[in-house]
Motif scaffolding. Structure first.
Motif, PDB file in Angstrom:
ATOM      1  N   UNK A   1       6.641   0.075   5.147  1.00  0.00           N
ATOM      2  CA  UNK A   1       5.661   1.357   5.903  1.00  0.00           C
ATOM      3  C   UNK A   1       5.840   1.428   7.117  1.00  0.00           C
ATOM      4  N   UNK A   2       6.953   1.079   7.658  1.00  0.00           N
ATOM      5  CA  UNK A   2       7.613   1.181   9.074  1.00  0.00           C
ATOM      6  C   UNK A   2       6.889   0.109   9.887  1.00  0.00           C
TER       7      UNK A   2
ATOM      8  N   UNK B   1      12.329   5.823   0.595  1.00  0.00           N
ATOM      9  CA  UNK B   1      11.304   6.401   0.931  1.00  0.00           C
ATOM     10  C   UNK B   1      11.091   7.223  -0.502  1.00  0.00           C
ATOM     11  N   UNK B   2       9.632   7.122  -0.793  1.00  0.00           N
ATOM     12  CA  UNK B   2       9.189   7.818  -1.881  1.00  0.00           C
ATOM     13  C   UNK B   2       7.853   8.317  -1.934  1.00  0.00           C
ATOM     14  N   UNK B   3       7.380   9.357  -2.267  1.00  0.00           N
ATOM     15  CA  UNK B   3       6.135  10.110  -2.333  1.00  0.00           C
ATOM     16  C   UNK B   3       5.911  10.652  -3.897  1.00  0.00           C
ATOM     17  N   UNK B   4       4.842  11.340  -3.985  1.00  0.00           N
ATOM     18  CA  UNK B   4       4.674  11.818  -5.401  1.00  0.00           C
ATOM     19  C   UNK B   4       5.500  13.223  -5.439  1.00  0.00           C
ATOM     20  N   UNK B   5       6.417  13.527  -4.581  1.00  0.00           N
ATOM     21  CA  UNK B   5       7.291  14.657  -4.807  1.00  0.00           C
ATOM     22  C   UNK B   5       8.679  14.493  -5.162  1.00  0.00           C
TER      23      UNK B   5
ATOM     24  N   UNK C   1       0.840  -1.074   0.066  1.00  0.00           N
ATOM     25  CA  UNK C   1      -0.052  -0.026   0.070  1.00  0.00           C
ATOM     26  C   UNK C   1       0.853   1.231   0.195  1.00  0.00           C
ATOM     27  N   UNK C   2       1.331   1.679  -1.239  1.00  0.00           N
ATOM     28  CA  UNK C   2       2.310   2.741  -1.301  1.00  0.00           C
ATOM     29  C   UNK C   2       1.568   3.969  -2.450  1.00  0.00           C
TER      30      UNK C   2
ATOM     31  N   UNK D   1      10.441   1.520   2.769  1.00  0.00           N
ATOM     32  CA  UNK D   1      11.003   0.053   2.783  1.00  0.00           C
ATOM     33  C   UNK D   1      12.292   0.262   3.459  1.00  0.00           C
ATOM     34  N   UNK D   2      12.633  -0.639   4.330  1.00  0.00           N
ATOM     35  CA  UNK D   2      13.851  -0.652   5.054  1.00  0.00           C
ATOM     36  C   UNK D   2      14.313  -2.166   5.426  1.00  0.00           C
TER      37      UNK D   2
END
Length: 1423
Positions: A298-299, A224-228, A154-155, A161-162
């Motif tokens: 997601x931690x 770590x990734x998001x839409x920015x 769910x991203x 992810x670690x």
């Protein structure tokens, strides 16, 4: 039976209704403890017993008690079977089963696959410790096909992810997750470094981390990734990248998340999507080898207990670094594939035991099998003969009277990697041979050349003899025969995925990646392959990006794969690379890659300008500024050069350390990756808005696009400084800055002083700035109230022997408003106790080395000369070195080094005239440590240039002249440059060496022939060429700077007079304002003899619609090229809402005319805001019909753009039709539209015409733009309405008196997918049953909906009569399109049930005479 939420659930259906049975409430079986489970169906009762203690049961209804298992028996999962009652997807069993019996049949007796009998999937024959692993267990990936899969990640908006890993492999997958359409995310090891690849629909983004991880040590990885943005941190090394062009707000992932590798299905999907070209090879076909632990998604911590599938892994990692993890060491034994496992592992079914009778020969004592087999050995692609030593009888056949011809071999399963050749008449069709054929060498095995190392076949062996032999030999015994293939190293092969013609822009480079060249070799890995260039005389050359400019003749497959190899074009329009690939033993045939050079077509694409506040900063993105070329699958190096100084700010580029630095040169790659911005540094108070003109040129290869302007509008700031007074330190080292020296105000308002927040942008360089005892650094803040109450304290940290100056930069904020960028000056007086620093300019010859003596640099204190120099900046064009080690640069030296003349400056031979070294000087204390007091100093270096650079041609154009006419020779056709820093190019001397079709004369005196002339003569139009003779010719010139000479050739073409309009590109003006039309926007080229720009006359034939043309301030439609070049021709916009304008014109020189249209783009402030898609509704079109598209269906809006300025471009045309323009005057076939406007849609002039039907409908994709902003990829869906609805039905079976659900498999519409529900009507009811609804089981229904069919709520109920068939008729009705199907019958086959006891229907008297025996006839006795 399935494990569901830790409990057992059993479902049983015997034809009279499904029963469900659960294990005892509260009993959990997912606790890693062995459990005994028994399921028994007996006397209409289904019983489930767990651990012989907990029993539950349920009664099974009906009379039937036979379980039909024709579809097979499945243990652990449903395999690939598709059965309706398995509609709910349950995950495969993941655990251990030690025993499984069905009706006393041992299911697990053999784990070998047998085609048509048993299929075994990815299981192991032991209970792995992977199943019982706890949360803190590490995961050892054994390779080469290892992986773990987790549920979908769910991203959508953000994902993390670690993990911690340890490996020695340098190419490996770590994480892969596919998504919808082109979406995906991958994390992999490439050349020993972590790499992230992500595509959320806006193209693939690649992010590399510089930390090396393939060293057998533990490393932490955080993604770590998001839409920015996306970032990856390895240990303490952080890499990140902005996603500035992102058009989506989420990442759509689907399927499973794979760690360490992927399964076969995902690998095939990945290849189909073309990702095998961008990912490392192991990500596609292999796996990670090493250890991973502490996985967090997601931690949330994940362990093997959360996995869906685990394959080829262990839970023990070696303690020693790298042990067991080197590439090629595979600890996985007897790995079983995820597809049905290897074809043969053992004899495929056990032979029946041989029962030996007492009268058999003693030869059969202890007899069990007829043959002993030995594997056949064959070379890859070779042939080998089956010999008696491969198939050897265990008994002497002659002793029992059996001939070799009586031992028959019948092939049951053919070989997979080859075939048996039976060189016997008729044997090929029979697939049979005898032992005698083997003895006579008639049987040969032919291998097909594939890369498998093992093949096998199965045959039955039987004995056909009248002698006394065991029955098992007559019935036959089954054998598996192994064939071992000796691999042969095949030569590698070269293929070109996009064809053997590579397009490249002239004089540019192109990466030779896997999309251009691919190596195919099944015998060797990429690291063992080497590419060689056969024809090295090609004018272009191949280079390694790590050593640019050096031609290479060979390179490795790995360098090719990672993009280190590129082709540099030079010279020929068409050339060829002849390539070979070698694996060290075999070499491929030479394969040509043909190269076609295209003349660069360079145009400015986006040029919207920027709008920002005074003191503000703004990224320059690809939507603001871009250049487009005609490159084909080529990443082109596009260089921007700022040609004029900026007045109000600076363009900055972000370097690898994240620092923003001013630049004059930048690349399009900087714009695309968010590394370019404009920073307004203007501190002046402005009464109105101002505009900055960023003038630039663009270079692609040797093509230069000059005279471009990027407008930056700067809105004046309302926050200003009421006072700013410098702070002066005279004979003191500390000063105070209060409100008396520094005060800000906001225009038109009086607000509390604590609302003025000062932000430090750059801290002082020669001292410290403090407020209330706290030091202020970059990013620190203070308020006007601080200045008012306590003030700022400045403390000088340097000691200076002369007056100097320090400063700090700041901005003032009130809410979201800010001031310009201000610099506060601090004047620092002389420190009388400071040591004296003596510095005199050092003179060095270009490329030379010079010793620094005490005459150039020395420091003297009051009572010491022991000083240390620390270099803080420079030198930029050379190095400081010691005489003892002239190759090693130094940054620290002492007065003693200067006195002993050990310190030298070494120039780098660049064309520079000066350099400098900035340093701090500290006194050396007695214990060797430097004192705290610091003196700032600088040593200036003057470079004495040498003439060591030859002239280089920078303009290379064909010289065009009129036939038998004359033309000025200027630097527009011929221009050289000398790179020597002190040389003036105008002094270059040209000497002609003969001309084939003309002569060069003085423009002032055409009778005077010129043999020598200068570049200044050409610039001042003093050189004239006169043509005579052939139309085409050349003349040779020698160019000299007085020392060096360069030869060049000028090509001359004599043509009829022509006049061409050139250089006019999109002209932009702000709404309601005016702007000059300059020569770079509108000019001509000609071969005529034009001496003055006044000879080029323009006449406007159709004036602009939304503005006017002014010449020298007056409305005029006539002007010359001189007027244009002097900025006298101006376009003035009328402030209307239109975004586009144009005017038509004719230009004339010496009676030759050319016609053109000058386009104008009108920029408004609102153009920075995006277009709004108001309507994009699905079109509904009848099959073969047409439909006009109105604004109710398709409407894009912009507040300050009229509909005619909103242009749609067809990006992807419809597949089942076309778009045409509707006009009243046009007849006959119409061309498909490539573009149209919103005004065309508003007027109903755009029409979709259907040409063929598709049940899935149609679509087309549009890009919409107003010239400044664009909506990309607007997809318009088309629903195609068929002429006739086709109802497809399937006949079905039902037990006598039973019921059958009517599902979507029985009823379906084949040619339409309605958006809403539709109905079925029963036009003819069944005679021996009825159609019913589960809610009304006793009632007949005459209609029902498709939704009820999907919910399995509609049934056929048989009435129990003794009939074998029934029939009913249905019609499908879809009201939304007014269509109805033809009546279609559905046939029901009734399976009879023996449910009636026999009844005597005839029982008449039987008369028998005593002497006769009489058989009863059926007429006398009937049931």
């Amino acid at each position: 039976m399935e494990l569901y939420a830790g409990a057992l659930q059993v479902k049983l259906e015997l034809g009279s209704g499904e029963v469900v049975l659960h294990s005892q409430t509260g009993l959990k079986l997912n606790n890693l403890v062995w459990h005994d489970v028994s399921l028994v169906h007996e006397n209409k009762t289904l019983s489930l017993t767990v651990d012989e203690l907990f029993t539950t049961s349920v009664e099974v209804p009906g009379q039937l008690n036979k379980l039909n298992i024709d579809n097979g028996l499945y243990v652990g999962g449903p395999g690939e079977v598709k059965i309706p009652y398995l509609s709910r997807q349950s995950s495969y069993f993941r655990g251990c089963i030690s025993k499984a019996e069905f009706n006393d049949y041992d299911i697990l007796s053999s784990l070998a696959s047998l085609p048509g009998y048993r299929t075994v999937y990815a299981i192991e024959d032991r209970c792995s410790n992977v199943i019982v692993a706890e949360d803190n267990y590490p995961i050892n990936f054994l390779g080469p096909k290892s992986y773990i899969s987790f549920p979908s990640w769910n991203a959508r908006e953000e994902g993390t992810f670690e993990c911690v890993l340890k490996t020695m492999v340098q190419q490996a997958p770590l994480l892969y997750h596919a998504g919808w359409h082109t979406d995906f995310i991958a994390l992999e090891i490439a050349d020993g470094h972590i790499r992230v690849l992500l595509d959320n629909g806006s193209g693939i983004v690649v992010l590399d981390n510089t930390r090396f991880v393939s060293d057998g040590k533990w490393h932490s990885v955080k993604l770590l990734f998001n839409m920015n943005h996306v970032q990856v941190k390895v240990d303490d090394e952080l890499s990140q990248k902005q996603l500035i062009d992102n058009k989506k707000k989420h990442l759509d992932l689907r399927g499973h998340m794979f760690i360490g590798g992927i399964n076969n299905e995902t690998s095939l999907e990945l290849i189909k999507r073309g990702l095998s070209y961008v990912l490392v090879e192991r990500t596609v076909t292999g796996s990670f080898m090493g250890c991973i632990q502490n996985i967090r998604i997601n931690l949330e911590k994940k362990s093997l207990a959360d996995a869906l599938v685990t394959k080829g892994i262990d839970t023990v990692c070696e303690d020693e670094e790298g042990e067991g993890m080197e590439e090629g060491k595979n600890k996985l034994e007897d790995e079983i594939s995820a597809t049905p496992i290897p074809r043969f592992l053992e004899v495929l079914r056990p032979n029946a035991p041989c029962l030996l009778s007492k009268n058999l020969s003693k030869v059969f004592s202890n007899f069990t099998r007829l043959l002993d087999l030995m594997p056949l050995i064959v070379n890859e692609a070779g042939i080998s003969t089956l010999e008696p030593n491969h198939i050897h009888p265990t008994i002497d056949l002659s002793k029992i009277g059996v001939r070799n011809s009586q031992v028959l071999f019948k092939i049951i399963q053919d070989a997979k990697q080859g075939h048996l050749e039976l060189n016997i008449p008729g044997a090929k069709n029979r697939k049979a041979f005898t032992l005698l054929d083997v003895i006579h060498h008639h049987i040969t095995y032919h291998h097909d050349g594939s890369e498998e190392s093992l093949d096998q076949l199965v045959f039955d062996v039987s004995v056909h003899s009248k002698q006394e032999i065991p029955d098992c030999l007559r019935q036959g015994q089954r054998y598996m025969f192994s064939i071992k293939i000796i691999p042969i190293n095949d030569p590698p092969e070269l293929i070109f995925p996009n064809g053997n013609i590579m397009m490249i822009l002239k004089n540019t480079w192109k990466t030779l990646g896997p999309d251009v060249i691919r190596i195919v070799d099944a015998d060797n890995v990429c690291s063992e392959l080497k590419m060689m260039i056969v024809n090295k005389e090609d004018p272009g050359y191949v280079e390694d990006v790590r050593n640019p400019g050096q031609r290479v003749g060979e390179f490795s497959c790995q360098d090719l794969r990672v993009g280190n190899i590129r082709y540099v074009h030079s010279g020929a329009k068409v050339s060829e690379l002849l390539l070979q690939v070698s694996d060290g033993e075999r070499i491929s045939d030479p394969t040509p890659l043909r190269i076609v050079a295209l003349k660069p077509d360079v145009q400015v694409g986006n040029n919207t300008g920027l709008i920002l506040s005074q003191g503000g900063v703004s990224l320059i993105t690809i939507s603001n500024l871009s250049v487009e070329t005609n490159a084909v699958r080529q990443k082109v190096n596009i260089l921007y050069n700022i040609t004029e100084p900026l007045y109000y700010g600076e363009v900055q580029n972000r370097d690898n350390n994240g620092e923003w630095k001013p630049v004059k040169l930048f690349h399009q790659d900087d714009i695309e990756h968010g590394r370019l911005r404009y920073f307004n540094t203007d501190p002046e108070f402005r009464k109105g808005d101002i505009t900055e003109k960023l003038e630039f040129s663009v270079t692609v290869g040797q093509k230069i696009l000059e005279n471009n302007i990027f407008f930056i509008k700067i809105k004046r700031a309302k926050i200003t400084l009421a006072r700013i007074s410098p702070n002066e330190l005279n004979n003191v080292r500390r000063g105070k800055i209060t409100q008396n020296e520094l005060e800000a105000v906001i225009e038109g308002h009086t607000i509390p002083s604590d609302l003025f927040k000062y932000v430090v942008l750059k801290s002082p360089g020669k001292g410290k700035l403090l407020v209330r005892g706290e030091e202020l650094n970059k990013g620190s803040t203070f308020t006007q109230e601080d200045l008012k109450q306590v003030g700022l304290t400045y403390e000088a940290t340097v000691r200076n022997a002369e007056e100097t100056q320090d400063s700090f930069q700041f901005q003032v904020y009130v809410g979201d408003q800010h001031s310009p960028v201000y610099t506060y000056p601090i004047l620092i007086g002389i420190d009388p106790e400071v040591p004296i620093l003596m510095s005199k300019a050092l003179v060095v010859v270009e490329g030379g080395t010079q010793t620094i003596t005490k005459d150039q640099l020395f420091t003297i204190g009051q009572d010491t000369t022991a000083f240390v120099y620390n270099v803080t900046q420079g030198p930029q064009h050379g190095q400081l070195v010691m005489q003892t080690d002239p190759e090693k640069p130094v940054t620290i030296f002492t007065n003693d080094d200067i006195l002993q003349e050990r310190l030298m400056y070494k120039h780098d031979d660049s064309e520079t005239l000066e350099d400098k070294i900035v340093f701090v000087v500290v006194e050396q204390s007695k214990n060797g440590e430097p004192e705290a007091d610091v003196i700032l100093g600088k040593l200036s270096i003057s470079i004495r240039p040498t003439n060591d650079q030859p002239p280089v041609r920078v303009v290379n154009r064909t010289f065009n002249v009129t036939l038998n006419g004359q033309h000025l020779l200027t630097t527009a056709e011929l221009h050289f440059h000398d790179a020597d820093s002190d040389f003036d190019d105008s002094q270059l001397i040209y000497t002609k060496w003969g001309i084939s079709n003309g002569n060069i004369v003085s423009a002032r005196d055409t009778a005077h022939e010129l043999s020598r002339f200068s570049q200044d003569d050409m610039e001042m139009k003093r050189v004239l060429f006169k043509h005579h003779g052939a139309r085409r010719g050349t003349f040779q010139l020698q160019v000299s700077d007085g020392v060096h000479q360069t030869m060049t050739v000028l090509e001359v073409h004599a043509l009829d007079p022509y006049l061409r309009i050139i250089n006019y590109s999109m002209f932009m003006v702000h709404q309601g304002q005016e702007s000059p039309i300059l020569g770079h926007l509108l000019s001509v080229e000609s071969n005529m003899d034009i001496w003055s720009e006044e000879e080029i006359a323009y006449q406007v034939t159709f004036p602009p619609s939304h503005g006017e043309i002014l010449v020298n301030g007056e409305l005029d439609h006539s002007f010359s090229q001189k007027d244009i070049n002097n900025g006298l021709v101006v376009y003035h916009n009328d402030n209307s809402k239109h975004s586009r304008d144009s005017f038509d014109f004719v230009v004339e020189v010496k009676g030759i005319k050319a016609h053109g249209t000058f386009p104008i783009l009108i920029y408004k402030e609102s153009h920075q805001y995006p277009l709004i898609v108001v309507h994009n509704k699905k079109l509904s079109v009848h099959q073969g019909g047409a439909k006009k598209i109105w604004d109710e269906q398709l409407l894009v809006f912009h507040n300050n753009s009229v509909p005619a300025d909103l242009i749609y471009s067809v990006k992807a045309a419809p597949l089942c039709g076309r778009l045409v323009m509707v006009t009243e005057s046009l007849t006959g076939p119409q061309e498909s539209l490539k573009s149209f406007s919103q005004d065309d849609i508003n007027g109903g002039r755009v029409q979709y015409v259907n040409s063929r039907f598709s049940p899935q409908g149609d679509l087309f994709i549009l890009d919409v733009s107003n010239g400044f902003k664009t909506v990309d990829g607007l997809t318009v869906l088309v629903k195609l309405v068929p002429d006739v609805i086709i109802l497809v039905t399937q006949n079905f079976s039902v037990g006598e008196g039973g019921a059958q659900t009517i599902t979507g498999d029985i009823l379906n519409i084949s040619n339409y997918q309605p958006s809403s529900n539709f109905e079925f009507y029963v036009t003819k009811a069944p005679k021996h049953g009825r159609i019913g609804h589960h809610g009304l089981p006793e009632d007949n229904v005459s209609s029902f909906t498709m939704e009820e069919v999907k919910q399995e709520a509609v049934f056929y109920f048989h009435d129990g009569s003794e009939t074998l068939m029934d029939i009913f008729t249905l019609v499908a009705n879809i009201s939304e399109i007014g269509r109805e199907s033809e009546p279609i019958p559905v046939t029901v086959t009734v399976i009879p049930v023996n449910d009636q006891a026999p009844v005597v229907i005839i029982n008449s008297q039987l008369e028998v005479m005593v002497v006769f025996i009489f058989a009863p006839h059926s007429l006398h006795l009937r049931y």
